[in-house]
Structures are given as structure tokens and as C-alpha cells.
Enzyme design. Structure first.
Site: not given
Ligand code: GLA
Length: 345
Positions: A22, A24, A150
Site C-alpha cells: 500500500h 505504490d 503487480d
Molecule cells: C494490490 C494492488 C497493488 C498494491 C497492493 C498493495 O496488489 O494491485 O497495486 O497496491 O495491492 O501493496
């Protein structure tokens, strides 16, 4: 021998985030790695139908191209439809999807699927464009305003390396994974109902904090006193402290200091649990259990949270069978990026 360029096999890895969740979408830092679990699509380009069979769901979806609306049934096919829509794909595809990733469990199964579909359908552009296309597709398919953790992990994965990602500067630095650190992932058993709305709420809280104190990734904890709402302040404190932990974790990883790395993972979990409130009691219990095992340096939830997987950094061999805890668990290795192979006939 004739060469046909329409038979393809595309593979996209999942990822495990070692630390930095959390952060990015707040322009912060993260340290994920692409893993040796992922999505593989094989098939032939051509025709005017996008037809995919899912081995995991034992089901098939077929839709005429060009696609105008990604909101179709079955719901797993929405990701493929959204990618085809984003690509403005004019030719069809007939193939099958197989995945070794647990779905919706924090290992990036949806970005992996979207990127594999894009490559299978003939995406032609840079890694950055591919990552951005997959991010837009995620929003089109399920409305989740995700960041780029991701997608970057999947398209820039490097064998044997974690990736230090700075989402503000958009830099990605490979960091060698030491041989003396084994990474295991254990499913908590809690299926994440991709709490899309809770995710969007967390993101909105960070944006509201940033509107008061400026970019969270450049703030100190002291700067956060200017935020009067205690809930918003806690969310922001997670982001600020998590970015610091990513810097420290990268430095101790480079020094092969596994126990310091593990301690930072444990701190990260506490921050996600208490300040960001995205853990669940089952995930917390699993973290406590794993960290009580001799040789386990640290453990934390990974990904968006609200259930799904826990990642642990261990001395090699300290956990012999990662599936022994909940029935689903894996030893994972840092792997290379998504790729597509054109087959010769
Ligand atoms: C999910 C979202 C990512 C990121 C994570 C938490 O995977 O797709 O963009 O925010 O949660 O780090």
C-alpha cells in the site's frame, strides 16, 4: 519447415511482495519479486472470436472481436475481455489458460493473467506500456484503482533478484536475493473477496492525507501531526514508516543480514494490521505461528490484504513443507519477466 507466427505460448509470473505494501499508489517504495508461479496461455491467433478455456475453472468463454464491453460472464473472462478492449484487438485467439497461482490471494494472479493475455494477443510495445495497459485493464475489468506494484513486478522480474521500485521516480533496481534466504508463501485459507471498495477507501485516505501534508513518501512521521483525523493519520503513518522500512530492508538484504530483514517484515505486518487495518485475524495468527518456528526470520501479509497469503523469509530447510499449515503453501524463487514465444509449425 514453414514458420507460423500465430501459434504462441505466453507466460507471466505472479509476484510476492517482500515488503512495501500500500505504498505504490502513494508514490512510495516497495521490494517485490516475480515468482516461479504464474499464468501460461497457449493457442493460436486469428479468426474473429476470442475463445479461452480456463483449466482452473474447467470452463470456456468465447466473445466476438472487437470487444466493446468487458463486463461479461464468466467473471474470470472479464480480465481477458478488458485486455482485448484496451488493445483494440481486431483479430481473435483460440487457446487455453493454465495457472499455478492461487487466485485472488495476494500473489498478483490478475495482473499475471492480464499480461499473459496481452502478450498472447500480440501486444507490441515497451514493458512500461505493457504494465500500464494491464493496470488500465484491471480497472476496466473490476474497477479496482490499483497501483503498479503487480504489473511492474511481472514485466520487470529478474531471475534471482528482488526489485526495489520507486513509484515516484519510476525506477526499478534489481537487488540480488541471497542464497541463504528461502522465501515461502502460505495461504491463510481466507479467500479474499477482493475488497475492491476497502482498497479504494485506503487509497482515498492516503490521497486525503497527501492533500494536507504533501507527498507521503517524502514526509516524516512528525509531519503527520498536521493531520487532525486520527484514522487518516494512521493510514498515512503506515505509508511513511513502510517506505522507511523498504529502504532499511533493501540495505540489510544487500548485507545478507537475514534476521534484520525478518524483523523489518514483522514490523511491516504490525503496521499493516494496526495502522492500515488490512489484515485479518487468521492472517495474524498465521504470521505469529510462522515466526515462532526456529529458522523463520520474519513473516507478513503480502499484497492488498483482507485475507490471502503470508510471506515468510526463512533459513533454507527450516520449513520443509509450506503446504503443511493450511493445505496451500509454496517455496518460491525470484524469477524472470513475462515472455511470449512464437512457435514454429
Ligand atoms: C494490490 C494492488 C497493488 C498494491 C497492493 C498493495 O496488489 O494491485 O497495486 O497496491 O495491492 O501493496
Amino acid at each position: 519447415m514453414t514458420r507460423t507466427t500465430n501459434s504462441v505460448v505466453a507466460h507471466a509470473p505472479g509476484r510476492v511482495n517482500l515488503i512495501g505494501d500500500h505504498t505504490d499508489y502513494a508514490g512510495g517504495l516497495a521490494l517485490p519479486m516475480a515468482i516461479d508461479l504464474g499464468t501460461t496461455i497457449s493457442g493460436r491467433r486469428g479468426g474473429d472470436l476470442l475463445r479461452l478455456r480456463s483449466e482452473q475453472f474447467d470452463a470456456q468463454a468465447a466473445m466476438p472481436v472487437p470487444i466493446h464491453d468487458a463486463h461479461i460472464e464468466p467473471s474470470w473472462a472479464r480480465y481477458a475481455a478488458a485486455v482485448a478492449l484496451e488493445l483494440q484487438c481486431m483479430q481473435g485467439f483460440d487457446g487455453s489458460i493454465s495457472s499455478t497461482l492461487p487466485l485472488g490471494a495476494g500473489l498478483s494472479s490478475s495482473a499475471s493473467l492480464e499480461i499473459a493475455v496481452a502478450l498472447a494477443l500480440g501486444f507490441d510495445g515497451t514493458e512500461m506500456e505493457l504494465a500500464l495497459l494491464a493496470q488500465r485493464s484491471e480497472f476496466t475489468a473490476v474497477g479496482v484503482p490499483c497501483g503498479l506494484l503487480d504489473q511492474f513486478s511481472c514485466v520487470f522480474g529478474r531471475d534471482g533478484h528482488a526489485l526495489l521500485i520507486d513509484f515516484d521516480a519510476t525506477t526499478i533496481e534489481p537487488v540480488p536475493m541471497p542464497d541463504e534466504l528461502e522465501i515461502i508463501v502460505v495461504h491463510s485459507g481466507v479467500e479474499r473477496t477482493l475488497a475492491g471498495s476497502a482498497y479504494a477507501e485506503r487509497r482515498a485516505a492516503c490521497e486525503s492525507a497527501a492533500s494536507i501534508v504533501g507527498a507521503l513518501a517524502s514526509c516524516s512521521v512528525d509531519d503527520l501531526h498536521a493531520i487532525s483525523d486520527p484514522m487518516i493519520r494512521r493510514r498515512a503513518r503506515h505509508v511513511v514508516t513502510e517506505c522507511d522500512r523498504v529502504v532499511d530492508a533493501t540495505s540489510v538484504l544487500r548485507d545478507h543480514d537475514a534476521s534484520a530483514f525478518g524483523a523489518l517484515m514483522n514490523d511491516s505486518h504490525r503496521s499493516l494490521r494496526d495502522d492500515f487495518e488490512v489484515s485479518t485475524p487468521e492472517v495474524d495468527e498465521l504470521v505469529i505461528h510462522l515466526t515462532s518456528i526456529p529458522g523463520v526470520h520474519g513473516a507478513r501479509m503480502t499484497g492488498a490484504g483482507f485475507g490471502g497469503c503470508v510471506v515468510a523469509a526463512c533459513e533454507p530447510g527450516s520449513i520443509v513443507d509450506p503446504s503443511s499449515f493450511t493445505g496451500r503453501g509454496w517455496k518460491v524463487r525470484a524469477s524472470g519477466p513475462a515472455r511470449v514465444e512464437l512457435l514454429e509449425a
